[in-house]
Design an enzyme around this catalytic site. Sequence first.
Site, PDB file in Angstrom:
ATOM      1  N   TYR A  56     -32.635  22.670   3.985  1.00  9.09           N
ATOM      2  CA  TYR A  56     -33.119  21.308   3.742  1.00  9.09           C
ATOM      3  C   TYR A  56     -34.020  21.315   2.523  1.00  9.09           C
ATOM      4  CZ  TYR A  56     -33.590  16.539   5.522  1.00  9.09           C
ATOM      5  OH  TYR A  56     -33.489  15.175   5.698  1.00  9.09           O
ATOM      6  N   GLY A  57     -33.434  21.809   1.408  1.00 10.82           N
ATOM      7  CA  GLY A  57     -34.216  21.934   0.185  1.00 10.82           C
ATOM      8  C   GLY A  57     -33.813  20.951  -0.895  1.00 10.82           C
ATOM      9  N   GLN A  89     -29.939  20.070  -2.071  1.00 10.69           N
ATOM     10  CA  GLN A  89     -28.769  19.278  -1.683  1.00 10.69           C
ATOM     11  C   GLN A  89     -28.791  18.898  -0.202  1.00 10.69           C
ATOM     12  OE1 GLN A  89     -26.064  17.856  -3.083  1.00 10.69           O
ATOM     13  NE2 GLN A  89     -26.554  18.428  -5.193  1.00 10.69           N
ATOM     14  N   ASP A 134     -19.934  24.953 -14.048  1.00 10.33           N
ATOM     15  CA  ASP A 134     -21.295  24.577 -13.655  1.00 10.33           C
ATOM     16  C   ASP A 134     -22.330  25.477 -14.320  1.00 10.33           C
ATOM     17  OD1 ASP A 134     -22.742  22.667 -12.026  1.00 10.33           O
ATOM     18  OD2 ASP A 134     -23.391  24.353 -10.809  1.00 10.33           O
ATOM     19  N   GLU A 162     -40.553  10.300 -30.055  1.00 10.25           N
ATOM     20  CA  GLU A 162     -39.341  10.618 -30.808  1.00 10.25           C
ATOM     21  C   GLU A 162     -38.468  11.654 -30.109  1.00 10.25           C
ATOM     22  OE1 GLU A 162     -37.900   9.378 -33.461  1.00 10.25           O
ATOM     23  OE2 GLU A 162     -39.437   7.824 -33.623  1.00 10.25           O
ATOM     24  N   GLU A 213     -25.154  24.143 -16.864  1.00  3.65           N
ATOM     25  CA  GLU A 213     -26.585  24.295 -16.574  1.00  3.65           C
ATOM     26  C   GLU A 213     -27.301  25.048 -17.685  1.00  3.65           C
ATOM     27  OE1 GLU A 213     -26.086  24.323 -11.725  1.00  3.65           O
ATOM     28  OE2 GLU A 213     -26.296  26.215 -12.818  1.00  3.65           O
ATOM     29  N   HIS A 243     -21.525  24.857  -4.161  1.00  4.23           N
ATOM     30  CA  HIS A 243     -21.461  25.666  -5.377  1.00  4.23           C
ATOM     31  C   HIS A 243     -20.753  26.947  -4.983  1.00  4.23           C
ATOM     32  CE1 HIS A 243     -22.353  27.223  -9.273  1.00  4.23           C
ATOM     33  NE2 HIS A 243     -23.337  28.018  -8.908  1.00  4.23           N
ATOM     34  N   GLY A 298     -29.572  16.705  -5.717  1.00  6.86           N
ATOM     35  CA  GLY A 298     -29.670  16.073  -4.418  1.00  6.86           C
ATOM     36  C   GLY A 298     -30.336  14.712  -4.492  1.00  6.86           C
ATOM     37  N   ASP A 313     -28.351  29.997  -3.635  1.00  7.53           N
ATOM     38  CA  ASP A 313     -27.356  31.064  -3.758  1.00  7.53           C
ATOM     39  C   ASP A 313     -27.919  32.402  -3.283  1.00  7.53           C
ATOM     40  OD1 ASP A 313     -25.336  29.406  -4.812  1.00  7.53           O
ATOM     41  OD2 ASP A 313     -26.191  29.563  -6.823  1.00  7.53           O
TER      42      ASP A 313
END
Length: 315
Positions: free
Chosen positions: A38-39, A41, A209, A245, A213, A125, A154, A101
């Site tokens: 529950y972090g 995603q 991905d 800018e 990233e 992922h 998320g 991961d």
Amino acid sequence: MAKINFGGVEETVVKRSEFSLAKARKVLKKETIAILGYGVQGPAQALNLRDNGMNVIVGQSKAFKKDWDRAKRDGWKPGVDLFEIEEAAAKGTVIQMLVTDAAQAKIWPAVKKQLNEGDALYFSHGFSIVYKDQTKVIPPANVDVILVAPKGSGTSVRRNFLNGAGINSSYAVAQDFTGRAEERAIALGIGIGSGYLFPTTFEAEVYSDLTGERGILMGALAGVMEAQYDVLRKNGHSPSEAFNETVEELTQSLIRLVDENGMDWMYANCSATAQRGALDWKPKFKKACKDRRYLMAPEEVRIVQGKVRDRRLAV
């Protein structure tokens, strides 16, 4: 499935209009979806699935008090639909691996013991599966292995769901034991609020991905912005001018034009001087970016797994 033309290439896509939420509910009617983690995603996917009428439980280690408390604040009740990770895995028929991961490799032995024949192992992922030789996350042959990868954080997944926009996702099947793996993946993709679902493979998702990233999504964007700010400050510009800018104009004006109608639309709404400068400098940045590595180096894989301490990461 619908066909969409992307830059002259016809691609297959699943749209909500053809795979309805009602159909997704029917496909997942007998499933218990266990969200592990529950972090980042986890909260968005869990809440979206719950709001869409799916049977959802959450697995979160109490040792990570911040995440456990957040789950409780979101309405998950300990002992009812909020459990320790191993217990949630035992109760689920769809096991969504949404811890980091590095954490996936650590919890895998406990999760693997709880898998039953016909369960679905779900990822957002594909890192753990693609780099299975290093992670040791090797699913048994009697489960489905599927992926739904939202194209956003998320926070974006939840925010877009709440405003009705949804978010694009890619989906893949690495192992189809039940013969229903693809249907399960698409139904879960619809359940988390995907507007369009694009078929891919675990390998293609991971490689694209990781490239993104390290490139325009995070690494290149942050690096170019920081460099430009430093150059402006070094040449006598005030902090506010350098910020405006570098950050303000990009985030509050130009990127919104790109989102609205593409890069050409953004160019058309800028001055001739701005267009001239962009056209001159674009090839230089393009060359610099194309010269970099496409895939992760072995050392980066080890850093992601937590086997090498990288002091740049706040962990």
